[in-house]
Design a protein around this motif. Structure first.
Motif, mmCIF file in Angstrom:
data_model
loop_
_atom_site.group_PDB
_atom_site.id
_atom_site.type_symbol
_atom_site.label_atom_id
_atom_site.label_comp_id
_atom_site.label_asym_id
_atom_site.label_seq_id
_atom_site.Cartn_x
_atom_site.Cartn_y
_atom_site.Cartn_z
ATOM 1 N N MET A 1 31.161 -2.525 -3.688
ATOM 2 C CA MET A 1 31.469 -1.163 -4.072
ATOM 3 C C MET A 1 30.780 -0.208 -3.121
ATOM 4 S SD MET A 1 30.708 0.721 -7.677
ATOM 5 C CE MET A 1 28.965 0.707 -7.365
ATOM 6 N N HIS A 2 31.457 0.894 -2.810
ATOM 7 C CA HIS A 2 30.884 1.878 -1.910
ATOM 8 C C HIS A 2 30.926 3.228 -2.618
ATOM 9 C CE1 HIS A 2 31.112 -1.090 1.296
ATOM 10 N NE2 HIS A 2 32.326 -1.333 0.876
ATOM 11 N N VAL A 3 29.772 3.761 -2.940
ATOM 12 C CA VAL A 3 29.711 5.033 -3.631
ATOM 13 C C VAL A 3 28.825 5.976 -2.833
ATOM 14 C CG1 VAL A 3 30.137 4.173 -5.935
ATOM 15 C CG2 VAL A 3 27.840 4.118 -5.057
ATOM 16 N N ASN A 4 29.185 7.256 -2.843
ATOM 17 C CA ASN A 4 28.434 8.240 -2.087
ATOM 18 C C ASN A 4 27.675 9.205 -2.982
ATOM 19 O OD1 ASN A 4 29.430 7.267 0.410
ATOM 20 N ND2 ASN A 4 31.358 8.337 0.041
ATOM 21 N N LEU A 68 24.021 -5.839 -9.487
ATOM 22 C CA LEU A 68 22.901 -5.893 -8.535
ATOM 23 C C LEU A 68 23.406 -5.973 -7.092
ATOM 24 C CD1 LEU A 68 20.510 -8.406 -10.352
ATOM 25 C CD2 LEU A 68 20.266 -5.921 -10.196
ATOM 26 N N VAL A 69 24.424 -6.806 -6.889
ATOM 27 C CA VAL A 69 24.955 -6.990 -5.536
ATOM 28 C C VAL A 69 25.572 -5.695 -5.017
ATOM 29 C CG1 VAL A 69 26.766 -8.137 -4.214
ATOM 30 C CG2 VAL A 69 25.299 -9.474 -5.709
ATOM 31 N N GLU A 70 26.404 -5.064 -5.824
ATOM 32 C CA GLU A 70 27.098 -3.872 -5.363
ATOM 33 C C GLU A 70 26.202 -2.637 -5.344
ATOM 34 O OE1 GLU A 70 29.768 -4.085 -3.885
ATOM 35 O OE2 GLU A 70 30.266 -6.123 -4.448
ATOM 36 N N LYS A 74 17.805 -5.299 -2.720
ATOM 37 C CA LYS A 74 17.030 -5.814 -1.594
ATOM 38 C C LYS A 74 16.689 -7.282 -1.842
ATOM 39 C CE LYS A 74 16.453 -1.853 0.676
ATOM 40 N NZ LYS A 74 16.850 -1.618 2.069
ATOM 41 N N THR A 75 17.130 -8.140 -0.951
ATOM 42 C CA THR A 75 16.870 -9.571 -1.094
ATOM 43 C C THR A 75 17.018 -10.224 0.277
ATOM 44 O OG1 THR A 75 17.536 -11.605 -2.258
ATOM 45 C CG2 THR A 75 19.275 -10.061 -1.673
ATOM 46 N N SER A 76 16.929 -11.552 0.298
ATOM 47 C CA SER A 76 17.190 -12.269 1.547
ATOM 48 C C SER A 76 18.687 -12.517 1.687
ATOM 49 C CB SER A 76 16.444 -13.603 1.550
ATOM 50 O OG SER A 76 16.947 -14.448 0.527
ATOM 51 N N PHE A 77 19.121 -12.878 2.887
ATOM 52 C CA PHE A 77 20.543 -13.118 3.118
ATOM 53 C C PHE A 77 21.053 -14.243 2.227
ATOM 54 C CE2 PHE A 77 24.061 -15.336 5.066
ATOM 55 C CZ PHE A 77 24.915 -14.316 5.443
ATOM 56 N N HIS A 78 20.334 -15.372 2.210
ATOM 57 C CA HIS A 78 20.814 -16.520 1.442
ATOM 58 C C HIS A 78 20.664 -16.303 -0.064
ATOM 59 C CE1 HIS A 78 20.544 -18.545 5.412
ATOM 60 N NE2 HIS A 78 21.568 -19.237 4.931
ATOM 61 N N GLY A 79 19.705 -15.477 -0.477
ATOM 62 C CA GLY A 79 19.621 -15.126 -1.890
ATOM 63 C C GLY A 79 20.828 -14.322 -2.321
ATOM 64 N N CYS A 80 21.230 -13.375 -1.492
ATOM 65 C CA CYS A 80 22.437 -12.588 -1.761
ATOM 66 C C CYS A 80 23.674 -13.478 -1.739
ATOM 67 C CB CYS A 80 22.556 -11.477 -0.723
ATOM 68 S SG CYS A 80 24.040 -10.456 -0.873
ATOM 69 N N LEU A 81 23.740 -14.385 -0.771
ATOM 70 C CA LEU A 81 24.882 -15.293 -0.655
ATOM 71 C C LEU A 81 25.007 -16.178 -1.893
ATOM 72 C CD1 LEU A 81 27.167 -16.332 1.194
ATOM 73 C CD2 LEU A 81 25.534 -17.971 2.138
ATOM 74 N N PHE A 82 23.879 -16.649 -2.410
ATOM 75 C CA PHE A 82 23.899 -17.495 -3.606
ATOM 76 C C PHE A 82 24.474 -16.731 -4.797
ATOM 77 C CE2 PHE A 82 21.940 -19.010 -7.528
ATOM 78 C CZ PHE A 82 22.255 -20.363 -7.486
ATOM 79 N N SER A 166 25.305 -7.114 -0.309
ATOM 80 C CA SER A 166 26.645 -6.610 -0.573
ATOM 81 C C SER A 166 27.625 -7.771 -0.442
ATOM 82 C CB SER A 166 27.007 -5.489 0.402
ATOM 83 O OG SER A 166 28.337 -5.048 0.177
ATOM 84 N N PHE A 167 28.587 -7.828 -1.330
ATOM 85 C CA PHE A 167 29.494 -8.980 -1.390
ATOM 86 C C PHE A 167 30.229 -9.205 -0.080
ATOM 87 C CE2 PHE A 167 33.460 -11.151 -2.422
ATOM 88 C CZ PHE A 167 33.018 -12.191 -3.212
ATOM 89 N N LEU A 168 30.895 -8.178 0.419
ATOM 90 C CA LEU A 168 31.698 -8.333 1.630
ATOM 91 C C LEU A 168 30.859 -8.405 2.890
ATOM 92 C CD1 LEU A 168 34.697 -5.969 0.833
ATOM 93 C CD2 LEU A 168 34.618 -8.458 0.717
#
Length: 348
Positions: A1-4, A68-70, A74-82, A166-168
């Motif tokens: 999600m992208h919000v301004n 949390l993802v969108e 703040k996390t590590s790359f692989h934590g976000c990927l999981f 971020s998911f994407l």
């Protein structure tokens, strides 16, 4: 999600929280209904209960993770990927369980005489376990290399927790579109559509052939037709809720000059989450056993409320009577005291 601005983000989180609560409450009710009515002895309801568990996990696990993802946690790359892989896994679980349900109903119509000996309870639960295993494998493929690690400067963030999740950003669009959508979602949907068409055509043909014949045979196919229609509605709702999101991702991936608004993606995500909340409504209103179990629960709750209300009224009446007796007793004592005082004054 992208919000301004904060307002769209707050609205998005509020809607997601409401959907999550509906997912949890509705699917817990379905699981309870299937358990109490003893329907787990039937293969179809094993799959329905498993699908309800998956939908419950969407509300209790997937939606909080998605928020949390969108929100760029703040996390590590692989934590976000999981976390993103968990979201994909639960979605794939719904797909394979819906396919298992369609195959089960097809066998019920195709081989009615040998169905019970072929599709046993033990085999059904083995198939449920295989469905979950398949979904885990499909959903966690990005953990084995099909991701955007190098594209987002992953090595620089490998040992830190400063990566904005971020998911994407972490999930490869080619994996999402080519593997999940075109290879793992559309083919099962096409197969399920064909199976339900076969079920409807077969049951209608059998009903026409059994006109004037044994009532038991006609009742059997009528029940199969009604249950198949309810489960087909679940499939239609799944397609309606999930296809828009994947179509928008496909347009973004292949149509390089086509801009898909972020608001549309956000609405697609909410719609996909809402699918897990509408399934219990279909079960409760369309499937007789679950509907009856829900009615019993409702009657029990209403009966307990009436009993509690009666107890409260009785207690209130008792309290009023006690207060009245106390007031009368106090009045009498006061009168006795007053009469005693008057006699003393007269003597004086």
């Amino acid at each position: 999600m992208h919000v301004n601005s904060p307002l769209p983000l707050l609205i998005y989180i509020l809607l997601d929280v409401l959907i999550a609560v509906a997912c949890c409450l509705g699917n817990v009710l379905v699981i309870w209904a299937v358990w109490t009515c003893g329907a787990l002895r039937q293969p179809t309801f094993c799959f329905i209960a498993s699908l309800a568990v998956a939908d419950f996990l969407v509300g209790s696990v997937a939606i909080p993770l998605a928020v949390l993802v969108e929100n760029h946690m703040k996390t590590s790359f692989h934590g976000c990927l999981f976390m993103c892989c968990v979201l994909l896994m639960l979605q794939m679980t719904s797909v394979v369980l819906l396919l298992a349900i369609a195959i089960d109903r097809c066998l019920r119509v195709r081989i009615p005489l040998t169905y019970k000996s072929t599709v046993t309870k033990k085999r059904s639960w083995i198939l449920v376990a295989l469905c979950w295993f398949t979904a885990v494998v499909w959903g966690f493929i990005p953990m084995f290399g099909w991701h955007n690690y190098n594209a987002v400067d992953g090595p620089a963030n490998e040992n830190t927790t400063s990566f904005e999740c971020s998911f994407l950003t972490v999930i490869s669009t080619s994996y999402l579109v080519n593997f999940i959508f075109f290879s793992s979602l559309l083919p099962p949907l096409a197969i399920m559509t064909g199976l339900y068409c076969y079920i409807f055509l077969t049951t209608r043909r059998q009903l026409r052939a059994n006109i004037g014949a044994a009532a038991e045979s006609s009742t059997y196919y009528q029940k199969e037709l009604r249950l198949a229609a309810s489960l087909a509605l679940v499939l239609v709702l799944f397609a309606v809720c999930w296809l828009p999101l994947f179509l928008m991702h496909s347009v973004r991936y292949y149509g390089h000059n086509i801009e898909v608004p972020s608001v549309a993606i956000d609405i697609g995500v909410l719609l996909s989450h809402a699918n897990s909340a509408v399934n219990p409504i279909v079960y409760a209103f369309r499937i007789p056993k679950i509907k009856e179990a829900c009615k019993k629960l409702w009657r029990r709750v209403c009966h307990e409320r009436e009993q509690q209300s009666d107890q409260n009224n009785t207690q209130n009446n008792t309290d009023r009577n006690t207060n009245s007796i106390t007031e009368n007793t106090g009045t009498k004592n006061n009168k006795i005291k007053d009469s005693g005082i008057e006699r003393c004054e007269s003597r004086e």
